[in-house]
Design a protein around this motif. Structure first.
Motif, mmCIF file in Angstrom:
data_model
loop_
_atom_site.group_PDB
_atom_site.id
_atom_site.type_symbol
_atom_site.label_atom_id
_atom_site.label_comp_id
_atom_site.label_asym_id
_atom_site.label_seq_id
_atom_site.Cartn_x
_atom_site.Cartn_y
_atom_site.Cartn_z
ATOM 1 N N PRO A 69 -6.435 6.448 -2.459
ATOM 2 C CA PRO A 69 -5.204 6.203 -1.690
ATOM 3 C C PRO A 69 -5.450 6.311 -0.190
ATOM 4 O O PRO A 69 -6.229 7.144 0.251
ATOM 5 N N GLN A 70 -4.801 5.486 0.546
ATOM 6 C CA GLN A 70 -4.895 5.502 2.004
ATOM 7 C C GLN A 70 -3.584 6.029 2.568
ATOM 8 O O GLN A 70 -2.815 5.294 3.161
ATOM 9 N N LEU A 71 -3.317 7.296 2.337
ATOM 10 C CA LEU A 71 -2.059 7.891 2.793
ATOM 11 C C LEU A 71 -2.268 8.714 4.057
ATOM 12 O O LEU A 71 -3.262 9.407 4.190
ATOM 13 N N ARG A 72 -1.304 8.622 4.933
ATOM 14 C CA ARG A 72 -1.230 9.478 6.106
ATOM 15 C C ARG A 72 0.112 10.197 6.001
ATOM 16 O O ARG A 72 1.021 9.719 5.303
ATOM 17 N N PRO A 73 0.265 11.322 6.659
ATOM 18 C CA PRO A 73 1.534 12.050 6.535
ATOM 19 C C PRO A 73 2.760 11.173 6.770
ATOM 20 O O PRO A 73 3.740 11.251 6.021
ATOM 21 N N GLU A 74 2.695 10.308 7.752
ATOM 22 C CA GLU A 74 3.861 9.476 8.072
ATOM 23 C C GLU A 74 4.108 8.376 7.047
ATOM 24 O O GLU A 74 5.189 7.780 7.029
ATOM 25 N N THR A 75 3.135 8.108 6.171
ATOM 26 C CA THR A 75 3.328 7.050 5.169
ATOM 27 C C THR A 75 3.624 7.600 3.774
ATOM 28 O O THR A 75 3.818 6.813 2.848
#
Length: 165
Positions: free
Chosen positions: A71-77
């Protein structure tokens, strides 16, 4: 009684579960940072566990899924809206900065990943991470009990990744 079981919004996901476990870890990150770190955790050895899972599901003749992409998750996403996906988890319910519930459902079982943030101070949080599993068929029981030792290992490692800033 566990912290998660005491939270009224969590009760529908915990009650009637065939299996429930809760783990805790403390850190100085937000719930969004914690979730992004947890869900993005994907070391190479985890791919080996997914290959082992493929053998198990083939043997039990249940749904087959491949190795999920990292997964390519960042806190804002990290999604907090019901119906949105975070990795292969579908968000069921969430309250910003407080709790987050997501599910995965297959023919043999449904599982909920439940995360709550308990503020200990303005800069320190205890994260409660629960797994609630509901079997749909005897194969759900067999499958989960075969992967259970790995489940505990993976969740602990995900939590450690979650508290890293």
């Amino acid at each position: 009684m566990s912290y998660l079981c005491q939270l009224t919004p969590m009760r529908p996901f915990v009650e009637g579960a065939n299996h429930f476990d809760e783990k805790q870890i403390e850190g100085s990150v937000s719930l969004r940072h914690f979730l992004a770190g947890c869900l993005a955790y994907h070391p190479r050895w985890l791919d080996s566990l997914y290959r082992l899972r493929a053998v198990i599901v083939r043997g039990l003749r249940i749904s087959r899924t491949g190795i999920p992409p990292k997964p390519q998750l960042r806190p804002e996403t990290v999604p907090f809206e019901a119906g949105k996906y975070a990795s292969f988890f579908k968000v069921v319910a969430a309250q910003e900065d407080q709790w987050w519930v997501a599910s995965v459902s297959e023919s043999h079982l449904s599982a909920y990943l439940i995360v709550a943030a308990e503020s200990l101070s303005p800069s320190h949080t205890r994260f409660h991470v629960g797994t609630s599993v509901h079997y749909h068929h005897w194969t759900g029981f067999a499958y989960f009990n075969l992967i259970r030792p790995f489940h505990h290992l993976v969740v602990q490692r995900m939590m450690r990744a979650g508290i890293k800033a």
